[in-house]
Design a protein around this motif. Sequence first.
Motif, PDB file in Angstrom:
ATOM      1  N   GLU A  67      -3.493  -9.925   3.259  1.00 46.34           N
ATOM      2  CA  GLU A  67      -4.392  -8.820   3.577  1.00 46.34           C
ATOM      3  C   GLU A  67      -4.031  -8.183   4.908  1.00 46.34           C
ATOM      4  O   GLU A  67      -3.774  -8.884   5.886  1.00 46.34           O
ATOM      5  N   TYR A  68      -4.021  -6.883   4.936  1.00 42.20           N
ATOM      6  CA  TYR A  68      -3.845  -6.076   6.142  1.00 42.20           C
ATOM      7  C   TYR A  68      -2.597  -6.442   6.954  1.00 42.20           C
ATOM      8  O   TYR A  68      -2.639  -6.496   8.172  1.00 42.20           O
ATOM      9  N   CYS A  69      -1.505  -6.667   6.266  1.00 52.59           N
ATOM     10  CA  CYS A  69      -0.204  -6.871   6.917  1.00 52.59           C
ATOM     11  C   CYS A  69       0.584  -5.595   6.706  1.00 52.59           C
ATOM     12  O   CYS A  69       1.484  -5.519   5.866  1.00 52.59           O
ATOM     13  N   ARG A  70       0.210  -4.573   7.434  1.00 52.46           N
ATOM     14  CA  ARG A  70       0.703  -3.223   7.173  1.00 52.46           C
ATOM     15  C   ARG A  70       2.174  -3.001   7.479  1.00 52.46           C
ATOM     16  O   ARG A  70       2.753  -2.025   7.053  1.00 52.46           O
ATOM     17  N   GLY A  71       2.800  -3.914   8.205  1.00 49.47           N
ATOM     18  CA  GLY A  71       4.222  -3.781   8.489  1.00 49.47           C
ATOM     19  C   GLY A  71       5.093  -4.132   7.298  1.00 49.47           C
ATOM     20  O   GLY A  71       6.254  -3.746   7.224  1.00 49.47           O
ATOM     21  N   LEU A  72       4.520  -4.867   6.352  1.00 50.34           N
ATOM     22  CA  LEU A  72       5.281  -5.247   5.158  1.00 50.34           C
ATOM     23  C   LEU A  72       5.305  -4.096   4.164  1.00 50.34           C
ATOM     24  O   LEU A  72       4.264  -3.562   3.791  1.00 50.34           O
ATOM     25  N   THR A  73       6.496  -3.738   3.739  1.00 49.16           N
ATOM     26  CA  THR A  73       6.623  -2.675   2.743  1.00 49.16           C
ATOM     27  C   THR A  73       7.183  -3.201   1.430  1.00 49.16           C
ATOM     28  O   THR A  73       7.312  -2.459   0.464  1.00 49.16           O
ATOM     29  N   THR A  74       7.507  -4.490   1.410  1.00 47.27           N
ATOM     30  CA  THR A  74       8.011  -5.135   0.201  1.00 47.27           C
ATOM     31  C   THR A  74       7.576  -6.595   0.201  1.00 47.27           C
ATOM     32  O   THR A  74       7.321  -7.175   1.251  1.00 47.27           O
TER      33      THR A  74
END
Length: 123
Positions: A67-74
């Motif tokens: 949840e809410y790990c916005r730096g991950l894009t994959t």
Amino acid sequence: MGILEKIPNLTTLRLINEAFEENTKILVFSKGGFPSLEFLFVYGMREITEWRVEEGAMPSLCRLHIEYCRGLTTLPDGLRYLTNLRELTITGMSKELHSRIQEDGEDFCKIQHVPSLVVGEAY
């Protein structure tokens, strides 16, 4: 992570917000690491841009919440090796990641084996 993943009886792990040093960008779960881990909760790790799960890591994992790990894009390729994973919840992530985990997305093959997949709103 090197120390944590060697704890033989660790069954639950919550990684929240600033669990690592500020400059930590890559999260690695090594082969043989976390042998008894059943539940992993990763929340608010905004600095992490890459997550690697090596084959043989977390063999007992059955519940994963991201949840809410916005730096991950994959999602990590290694999620496909988590054959005991029964529940995956993903919410509050980037729109890019959300589009990649749709049934026709590039990352769906990594999680299609999970019986219960809960995808919340993108952020």
